[in-house]
Design an enzyme around this catalytic site. Structure first.
Site, PDB file in Angstrom:
ATOM      1  N   ARG A  24      50.762  44.843  52.795  1.00  0.00           N
ATOM      2  CA  ARG A  24      49.963  44.596  54.001  1.00  0.00           C
ATOM      3  C   ARG A  24      48.491  44.321  53.691  1.00  0.00           C
ATOM      4  O   ARG A  24      47.735  43.895  54.551  1.00  0.00           O
ATOM      5  CB  ARG A  24      50.098  45.791  54.956  1.00  0.00           C
ATOM      6  CG  ARG A  24      51.460  45.860  55.634  1.00  0.00           C
ATOM      7  CD  ARG A  24      51.752  47.221  56.240  1.00  0.00           C
ATOM      8  NE  ARG A  24      52.171  48.199  55.244  1.00  0.00           N
ATOM      9  CZ  ARG A  24      52.459  49.475  55.513  1.00  0.00           C
ATOM     10  NH1 ARG A  24      52.354  49.924  56.745  1.00  0.00           N
ATOM     11  NH2 ARG A  24      52.832  50.295  54.550  1.00  0.00           N
ATOM     12  N   LYS A  31      47.001  47.743  45.619  1.00  0.00           N
ATOM     13  CA  LYS A  31      46.254  48.397  46.706  1.00  0.00           C
ATOM     14  C   LYS A  31      45.358  49.523  46.208  1.00  0.00           C
ATOM     15  O   LYS A  31      44.193  49.621  46.615  1.00  0.00           O
ATOM     16  CB  LYS A  31      47.240  48.928  47.748  1.00  0.00           C
ATOM     17  CG  LYS A  31      46.569  49.727  48.850  1.00  0.00           C
ATOM     18  CD  LYS A  31      47.477  49.978  50.024  1.00  0.00           C
ATOM     19  CE  LYS A  31      48.542  51.002  49.723  1.00  0.00           C
ATOM     20  NZ  LYS A  31      49.373  51.253  50.917  1.00  0.00           N
ATOM     21  N   ASN A 179      54.058  62.247  59.607  1.00  0.00           N
ATOM     22  CA  ASN A 179      54.120  62.690  58.207  1.00  0.00           C
ATOM     23  C   ASN A 179      52.943  62.092  57.459  1.00  0.00           C
ATOM     24  O   ASN A 179      52.768  60.881  57.419  1.00  0.00           O
ATOM     25  CB  ASN A 179      55.455  62.176  57.626  1.00  0.00           C
ATOM     26  CG  ASN A 179      55.525  62.279  56.113  1.00  0.00           C
ATOM     27  OD1 ASN A 179      54.861  63.132  55.509  1.00  0.00           O
ATOM     28  ND2 ASN A 179      56.339  61.424  55.511  1.00  0.00           N
ATOM     29  N   ARG A 343      16.854  43.648  35.149  1.00  0.00           N
ATOM     30  CA  ARG A 343      18.282  43.570  34.809  1.00  0.00           C
ATOM     31  C   ARG A 343      18.494  43.764  33.322  1.00  0.00           C
ATOM     32  O   ARG A 343      17.530  43.737  32.532  1.00  0.00           O
ATOM     33  CB  ARG A 343      18.856  42.227  35.261  1.00  0.00           C
ATOM     34  CG  ARG A 343      18.215  41.039  34.575  1.00  0.00           C
ATOM     35  CD  ARG A 343      18.632  39.718  35.198  1.00  0.00           C
ATOM     36  NE  ARG A 343      17.938  38.616  34.563  1.00  0.00           N
ATOM     37  CZ  ARG A 343      18.425  37.903  33.550  1.00  0.00           C
ATOM     38  NH1 ARG A 343      19.611  38.184  33.040  1.00  0.00           N
ATOM     39  NH2 ARG A 343      17.726  36.913  33.039  1.00  0.00           N
ATOM     40  N   SER A 415      -3.579  34.667  32.479  1.00  0.00           N
ATOM     41  CA  SER A 415      -2.661  33.987  33.388  1.00  0.00           C
ATOM     42  C   SER A 415      -2.148  32.705  32.752  1.00  0.00           C
ATOM     43  O   SER A 415      -2.852  32.078  31.965  1.00  0.00           O
ATOM     44  CB  SER A 415      -3.377  33.639  34.692  1.00  0.00           C
ATOM     45  OG  SER A 415      -3.817  34.824  35.295  1.00  0.00           O
ATOM     46  N   ARG A 450      -7.278  25.075  21.787  1.00  0.00           N
ATOM     47  CA  ARG A 450      -8.465  24.229  21.885  1.00  0.00           C
ATOM     48  C   ARG A 450      -8.123  23.033  22.777  1.00  0.00           C
ATOM     49  O   ARG A 450      -7.332  22.178  22.415  1.00  0.00           O
ATOM     50  CB  ARG A 450      -8.862  23.742  20.493  1.00  0.00           C
ATOM     51  CG  ARG A 450     -10.241  23.129  20.448  1.00  0.00           C
ATOM     52  CD  ARG A 450     -10.563  22.706  19.050  1.00  0.00           C
ATOM     53  NE  ARG A 450     -10.731  23.839  18.129  1.00  0.00           N
ATOM     54  CZ  ARG A 450     -11.821  24.604  18.088  1.00  0.00           C
ATOM     55  NH1 ARG A 450     -12.820  24.397  18.915  1.00  0.00           N
ATOM     56  NH2 ARG A 450     -11.904  25.580  17.209  1.00  0.00           N
TER      57      ARG A 450
HETATM   58  C1  UD1 Z   1      55.084  56.757  53.801  1.00  0.00           C
HETATM   59  C2  UD1 Z   1      56.134  57.679  54.432  1.00  0.00           C
HETATM   60  C3  UD1 Z   1      55.777  57.900  55.896  1.00  0.00           C
HETATM   61  C4  UD1 Z   1      54.393  58.482  56.004  1.00  0.00           C
HETATM   62  C5  UD1 Z   1      53.368  57.607  55.255  1.00  0.00           C
HETATM   63  C6  UD1 Z   1      52.047  58.338  55.176  1.00  0.00           C
HETATM   64  C7  UD1 Z   1      58.217  57.248  53.253  1.00  0.00           C
HETATM   65  C8  UD1 Z   1      59.549  56.594  53.324  1.00  0.00           C
HETATM   66  N1  UD1 Z   1      57.429  57.086  54.322  1.00  0.00           N
HETATM   67  O1  UD1 Z   1      55.167  55.502  54.471  1.00  0.00           O
HETATM   68  O2  UD1 Z   1      56.713  58.808  56.480  1.00  0.00           O
HETATM   69  O3  UD1 Z   1      54.030  58.601  57.363  1.00  0.00           O
HETATM   70  O4  UD1 Z   1      53.797  57.351  53.913  1.00  0.00           O
HETATM   71  O5  UD1 Z   1      51.069  57.541  54.583  1.00  0.00           O
HETATM   72  O6  UD1 Z   1      57.932  57.923  52.308  1.00  0.00           O
HETATM   73  N2  UD1 Z   1      55.034  53.925  46.473  1.00  0.00           N
HETATM   74  C9  UD1 Z   1      55.490  53.903  45.176  1.00  0.00           C
HETATM   75  N3  UD1 Z   1      56.687  53.315  44.910  1.00  0.00           N
HETATM   76  C10 UD1 Z   1      57.464  52.766  45.869  1.00  0.00           C
HETATM   77  C11 UD1 Z   1      56.999  52.786  47.205  1.00  0.00           C
HETATM   78  C12 UD1 Z   1      55.768  53.384  47.474  1.00  0.00           C
HETATM   79  O7  UD1 Z   1      54.832  54.397  44.272  1.00  0.00           O
HETATM   80  O8  UD1 Z   1      58.534  52.268  45.536  1.00  0.00           O
HETATM   81  C13 UD1 Z   1      53.740  54.567  46.748  1.00  0.00           C
HETATM   82  C14 UD1 Z   1      52.717  53.606  47.297  1.00  0.00           C
HETATM   83  O9  UD1 Z   1      51.966  53.020  46.248  1.00  0.00           O
HETATM   84  C15 UD1 Z   1      51.851  54.509  48.162  1.00  0.00           C
HETATM   85  C16 UD1 Z   1      52.807  55.612  48.593  1.00  0.00           C
HETATM   86  O10 UD1 Z   1      53.920  55.558  47.718  1.00  0.00           O
HETATM   87  O11 UD1 Z   1      50.793  55.086  47.428  1.00  0.00           O
HETATM   88  C17 UD1 Z   1      53.276  55.431  50.035  1.00  0.00           C
HETATM   89  O12 UD1 Z   1      53.928  54.183  50.133  1.00  0.00           O
HETATM   90  P1  UD1 Z   1      53.786  53.256  51.408  1.00  0.00           P
HETATM   91  O13 UD1 Z   1      54.607  52.058  51.220  1.00  0.00           O
HETATM   92  O14 UD1 Z   1      52.356  53.094  51.775  1.00  0.00           O
HETATM   93  O15 UD1 Z   1      54.530  54.192  52.477  1.00  0.00           O
HETATM   94  P2  UD1 Z   1      54.364  54.160  54.028  1.00  0.00           P
HETATM   95  O16 UD1 Z   1      55.117  53.013  54.579  1.00  0.00           O
HETATM   96  O17 UD1 Z   1      52.941  54.271  54.374  1.00  0.00           O
HETATM   97 CA    CA Z   2      50.910  54.241  53.209  1.00  0.00          CA
END
Ligand code: UD1
Ligand code: CA
Length: 473
Positions: A24, A31, A179, A343, A415, A450
């Site tokens: 997104r 991100k 959550n 700088r 100058s 000069r």
């Molecule tokens: C998730 C939660 C949601 C909660 C929200 C809070 C789940 C299924 N949903 O949704 O309930 O309200 O966070 O912010 O958990 N990430 C990985 N690997 C993956 C997918 C995600 O490392 O395969 C990491 C992302 O980089 C991020 C975090 O997990 O830092 C959350 O992932 P994101 O896709 O933002 O989850 P949400 O849709 O926000």
């Molecule tokens: Ca998130």
């Protein structure tokens, strides 16, 4: 069951999820590498986590893993690779190897929740332990629950499960409690529950959220704990959210420095970096950008329209309106501006002064030396109590190499002087106005070119006559 105090003493592991692409954001950059107050989102979450002194700290990386790892290296941090991004549950499973043999509680946080504080995490872990819970999830009630997962509770308040917005019915989406994506889970339960996850949901992913229902089904003590406020647990998912969060963080940073004794004349137009420091009784005017690792002393005055990045500024320094200062040092009681540019490792010694349209690059200006108007000083060392006249230029570059200019103490540079480097002008030398200096000047000597000016009386009138006659033709 363990004794309460034994429970409190359980080791703490922290897993930070940072493998997602952040679709997104519509960015080529991962991100968690986008900046808040000049620092990657993930760096801030790592620092907040480190202050809990966990016995293990694992960051799960995946999308642009190498770049994320390089940008967010920190002491005691272990990176684990999630090869394919198959959901938050799958991401935590990637942290299993570095946590092998770990018997305590695992605190799980997302790398995209940068405003989270150590205090909130510490209280959350303490609550989890005080209640001897197997699983605790931190919740919030934002004005707009948007795309967050919804927390389902029974009539008696006991949490039963979490439903993602995309999988929720209209009634479930009406639930306001969400959550935060922050959990504290007993390690043994966590990894056994992750092994049993199924990707049977709208996104076909392994949802970490499903371990809540699993703990409840197994009859294990499971808690949903409200966070003290909701802005702290907000995640960054889009550029708009990032911009809003930047505004919030800038406000927090300004408040922090105001509480420490700094005056902002127009607080909302001052931008601060996470790493910047400002001493008490310093006054900062409008439209000032204090970026990178900048340290500003006390009793300074910065008029405004200033861009200051990675600079060390002493006490009682005066920065007049409109300057660009980067990677430079300004000693106590020195001054710069209006319209000065420093700088590349420029140094103003104490009480030195640079003024209008003076650019200083990779040069040292000695104590009480002044260069107040229209000069370029590059690759030079200037001693103390010298005066650099208006229009002085160090010709430091011959088209192939940069050369150094050395100017001694108490030297008077007239100058419109050009100094052709490499060159040394020794102490107390005097350079006459409009001199091109190509050779070293001995101490105490006068140097001039000069070149006698001529005066021709009546020249202008004669010239005008001649031009007028031409037009008639
Ligand atoms: C998730 C939660 C949601 C909660 C929200 C809070 C789940 C299924 N949903 O949704 O309930 O309200 O966070 O912010 O958990 N990430 C990985 N690997 C993956 C997918 C995600 O490392 O395969 C990491 C992302 O980089 C991020 C975090 O997990 O830092 C959350 O992932 P994101 O896709 O933002 O989850 P949400 O849709 O926000
Ligand atoms: Ca998130």
């Amino acid at each position: 069951m363990a004794e309460p105090d034994q429970h409190q003493a359980r080791p703490l592991g922290i897993v930070i999820l940072a493998a997602g692409k952040g679709t997104r954001m519509r960015s080529e950059r991962a991100k968690v590498l986008h900046h808040l107050a000049g620092q990657p989102l993930l760096t801030r979450v790592i620092q907040t986590s480190q202050r809990l002194h966990p016995s293990r700290l694992v960051v799960v990386v995946g999308h642009q893993a190498a770049a994320v790892q390089a940008a967010c290296q920190a002491d005691g941090v272990v990176f684990a690779l999630q090869k394919e991004q198959r959901g938050t549950g799958d991401a935590v499973r990637a942290a299993q190897a570095p946590l092998v043999g770990f018997r305590g509680d695992v605190l799980i946080v997302s790398g995209d929740v940068p405003l989270l504080t150590t205090q909130t995490l510490a209280r959350f872990v303490a609550d989890h332990r005080a209640h001897q819970a197997t699983l605790s999830v931190l919740t919030a009630r934002p004005a707009d629950p948007a795309q967050y997962g919804r927390v389902m509770r029974r009539a008696d308040g006991q949490v039963v499960r979490i439903v993602e917005a995309r999988d929720a019915s209209a009634r479930e989406r009406g639930v306001r409690e969400i959550n935060t994506g922050i959990y504290c889970v007993a390690a043994d339960f966590l990894f056994s529950a992750l092994d049993r996850l199924q990707p049977t949901n709208a996104q076909g992913e392994y949802y970490l959220t499903d371990i809540v229902a699993a703990a409840v089904r197994a009859g294990l003590p499971t808690r949903a704990v409200p966070a003290p406020n909701c802005h702290e647990v907000e995640g960054v998912n889009s550029r708009q959210e990032l911009a809003r969060m930047e505004t919030t963080r800038q406000e927090q940073l300004r408040r922090q420095w105001m509480d420490a004794g700094v005056t902002f004349e127009d607080a909302q137009t001052v931008y601060l970096s996470e790493e910047a420091t400002i001493g008490p009784d310093t006054v900062v005017g409008p439209n000032t950008h204090i970026k990178g690792k900048t340290a500003i002393g006390s009793h300074c005055r910065i008029d405004g329209n200033a861009y200051i990045e990675n600079c060390t500024i002493g006490d009682n320094v005066r920065i007049y309106f409109s300057v660009v200062l980067s990677d430079s040092q300004l000693g106590d009681d020195s001054s710069a501006g209006p319209f000065s540019h420093m700088r590349g490792g420029a140094v103003l010694a104490p009480q030195a002064e640079i003024g209008n349209f003076v650019e200083v690059k990779k040069s040292t200006i000695g104590e009480r030396t002044k260069a107040k108007h229209l000069a370029y000083i590059g690759d030079a060392e200037i001693g103390r109590e010298a005066n650099i006249g208006a229009g002085t230029i160090t010709c430091n570059y011959d088209g192939f190499r940069k050369h150094r200019t050395r100017i001694g103490d108490r030297v008077q540079v007239g100058s419109d002087t050009t100094l052709v480097a490499p060159l040394t002008v020794h102490d107390d030398a005097y350079i006459a106005t409009a001199t091109t200096v190509r050779q070293d000047v001995p101490a105490g000597a006068l140097v001039f070119n000069r070149r006698q000016e001529e005066i021709r009386e009546g020249w202008t009138a004669a010239k005008r006559d001649k031009e007028r006659n031409k037009k008639v033709d």
